[in-house]
Design an enzyme around this catalytic site. Sequence first.
Site, PDB file in Angstrom:
ATOM      1  N   ARG A 432      -9.767 -18.514 -15.601  1.00 57.58           N
ATOM      2  CA  ARG A 432     -10.355 -19.355 -14.503  1.00 57.58           C
ATOM      3  C   ARG A 432     -11.908 -19.793 -15.020  1.00 57.58           C
ATOM      4  NH1 ARG A 432      -7.181 -19.120 -10.258  1.00 57.58           N
ATOM      5  NH2 ARG A 432      -5.829 -17.210  -9.828  1.00 57.58           N
ATOM      6  N   HIS A 492      -3.620 -13.098 -18.975  1.00 61.66           N
ATOM      7  CA  HIS A 492      -4.779 -12.965 -17.726  1.00 61.66           C
ATOM      8  C   HIS A 492      -5.795 -11.982 -18.538  1.00 61.66           C
ATOM      9  CE1 HIS A 492      -5.999 -10.562 -14.125  1.00 61.66           C
ATOM     10  NE2 HIS A 492      -5.919 -11.992 -13.616  1.00 61.66           N
ATOM     11  N   ARG A 621      -9.431  -2.266  -3.340  1.00 55.83           N
ATOM     12  CA  ARG A 621      -9.644  -3.288  -2.128  1.00 55.83           C
ATOM     13  C   ARG A 621      -8.768  -3.915  -1.401  1.00 55.83           C
ATOM     14  NH1 ARG A 621      -9.732  -8.802  -2.745  1.00 55.83           N
ATOM     15  NH2 ARG A 621      -9.427  -8.552  -4.972  1.00 55.83           N
TER      16      ARG A 621
END
Length: 871
Positions: A432, A492, A621
């Site tokens: 990204r 990734h 999280r």
Amino acid sequence: MANDNPTSSDQVIPAAGNPAPYLQNRELSWLDFNERVLEQGADESVPLLQRLNFISIFWSNLQEFFMVRVGSLTDLSLVKKHIVDSKSNMTPSEQLRAIYLRCHELYPAYERTFEQVRLLLNKVGVTHVRPDELTDEQRSYLAEYAEANVTPFLSPQIINARHPFPHLENGALYIVVRLDEEADNAQDQAKSEHKKKGKKGKKSKGKPAKESTKNASLSQNVGAEGTMLGLIPLPRQCARVVKLPGDGFSFILLEHVVEMVAEQVFSMYTVKHTNVICVTRNADIDATESTDENDEDYREHMKRILKKRARLAPVRLESERELSDTLEPLLLDRLNLKKHPMFTTSVPLDLSFTWDLASHLSEKQCAALVYPPFTPQWPACLDRKRPIMDQVTTGGDVLLSYPYESMDPFVQLLREASRDPHVISIKITLYRLASQSHLAEALIDAAENGKEVTALFELRARFDESNNIEWSQRFEQAGCNVIYGFRDYKVHSKICCITRQTDDGIQHITQLGTGNYNEKTAKLYTDLSLITTSPTIGRDATEFFRNMALENVSDNYDVLWVAPLQVKPLILKNIDHQIELARRGEPCGLFFKTNSVTDKEIIDKIAEASQAGVKTVMLVRGISCLVPGVEGYTENVRVVSIVGRMLEHSRIYGFGPRTNMKIYLASADLMTRNMDKRVEIAWPVLDEKLRDRILSYIDVSLSDTAKLRELLPNRRYTPLGFFAQVSPEGKTIRFDSQAHFMDEARLKARMSTEVEVEREVEKREAVAAAEPETPVAATVPAAAAAAPAGAATPATSEAATVLPEATSTTSGAAPADAAGTSEPALEPDAIEPAEKATTTAILPRVEQPPHKPSLLVRALAAAIRFSNRRK
């Protein structure tokens, strides 16, 4: 905050039997996470506009959840093969029913939280006005505003036999207009009678004037027959937030302005009522579907896949008000939806406008409604006045902690590499990128400067596909070698390898990160980034990129763990070692910090470790399919979560007791898709100082009493502030770990700047003491003496020393805060080594009186020296 959503690969056909009591469904666990996000919107300690933004995050998270997870489950529910969830043994249809039930519980809380914040903002002059709250003056203003700025851009549609139901775009807002069927019938009858009477002539003369006017109107303004529904897409050309006249900042949303003019738009019909609707569509596409990679460029294939996504089946229908008994079945039928995925909410159906509200306020008004600005700081371990490459090649490993420390040093390292004649190549994986990226520009500059630049773009990064396609095209145009990774695995990993040819041979500078190379998210997500010249890691990095170029899945690495072959097996192996230690009665332990935990093999192994007596702490999280504290299974496991101002994103694996824990950083969450379907990297932290720093980071995070919450055996989380302490005076004391890390980063940067100033002063004093007192003319270089009046004097290396006053404003990170901006300086001039800054005039040394360090500088320096001695 919902990051990298898993795909249907998490669904498997498990062995027969009931699910273990320490497992829970991942979709329901995710909805619990999003509820924790929503509760930040209700937290009174959070500034009001930030509370509104948390509600907006809840909305966008839920939208993505329906697009990806609900979309995936909807597809699976249509598969004839019997498929069940490996953690809960629920079929896709059962999971969908549970999701809809849970969402129908969350929507009322969503409405209450939004309305509470809306009313509180109204009291401080940020007034979100609804149509029924408008004053006469505001209505008059909106009528004129709509005529000039809205109506010209409207594209109304009717739906009848000749106008089929249109395609409703994913996430777009529409004003649906119910047209009165009885009014249509009355119009038909009136038109028929008008024609008959017109033929008779004389009988029409006795008709009352009012009726004649009505018939005349009908003859001039007649709608199509059989029309009962109209649609108005919300125009993209118009501002979503419409400012209203009056004190403070009052506004109304565009969709309500369009509703107000709907009767004028459909003046040929009788408008019965209006509503605002939004359709969410499935976005879970298979990027490998229907492609022959020998015949079609992969980038073109991805463009075609993205167009296909826009027309996938609806999975949710939302409306601002209850739909009528006529309209509801009509819409559900046309969208092929059942009633379960239909939701009614008074909250605006698109909350993206909340992020722009601060720009409409004065600086003073805004300051009271948002968090104090924070700029990621220049790391204290690096000198801004020296080239980064020199420091990382001579000073040992560097660990950057985002967003407390800035990504600027790594961007600057790439800039230096693009110009360094010794650099041969730069290789990097890109998952990204920011839409405007200094990092990407540095790589493009390197290629244009003749460096061999290889960029592995993952075009399947969900919802970033278009951005990655655009960047990959720019990279190719600049001469970079662009590759797209594997057919069956997403890449990734976050790794960059700079290769240099030095006098001592080949040198590798390797950067490994837990997060993406995205300057925007690096200011919001907590991540760790290691820069090292370790030859072993460098060799592994070179081997990694060779395997990527050949599309080869390999485990031929010395210290790196690379999924899909290594990460999960080595995690399981290290947990087994802790189990052996526990059974021998030796010190043991486990720690994991991750975004989500869904992989059943790892969960089962952690449960086995718990039963052997291994104490395990997990800072998770988001999703936790592992339920801690279940007697006989996971009573030695503790699962906690932090949802706060920054998004917790770093991945840390710890094996062993704290005193000698082996620490690994990673790009991979403990999820099936990361372990089995992606190319991920984990790496050891070999430097003892950096290891201690990470352990300290963990300790501080686990000491949080403001945002940290614990998952209980009943699958619910403790409330916010559960761990807060109460002072003897009865005051509740909350410790916010993220606020602590921000303060610590500021303090370290300030102290580093002060120490640099003191060193500069001491250097100047030493130079001044060593120089004999000579006449002023003797200190002026001959070239300067010979120069004509007014000519610029070239600066020598000694005369170009930066004054302390100049240094304090160029080497510290404080000025960005002082300027009131939350964005770190990333412009080229701002991150060039500070040695380029010079005073405008070069004065003879004898005219510069020795500067004594200030009391503050001496105190700070003494504190640092004392701290170093203690270490």
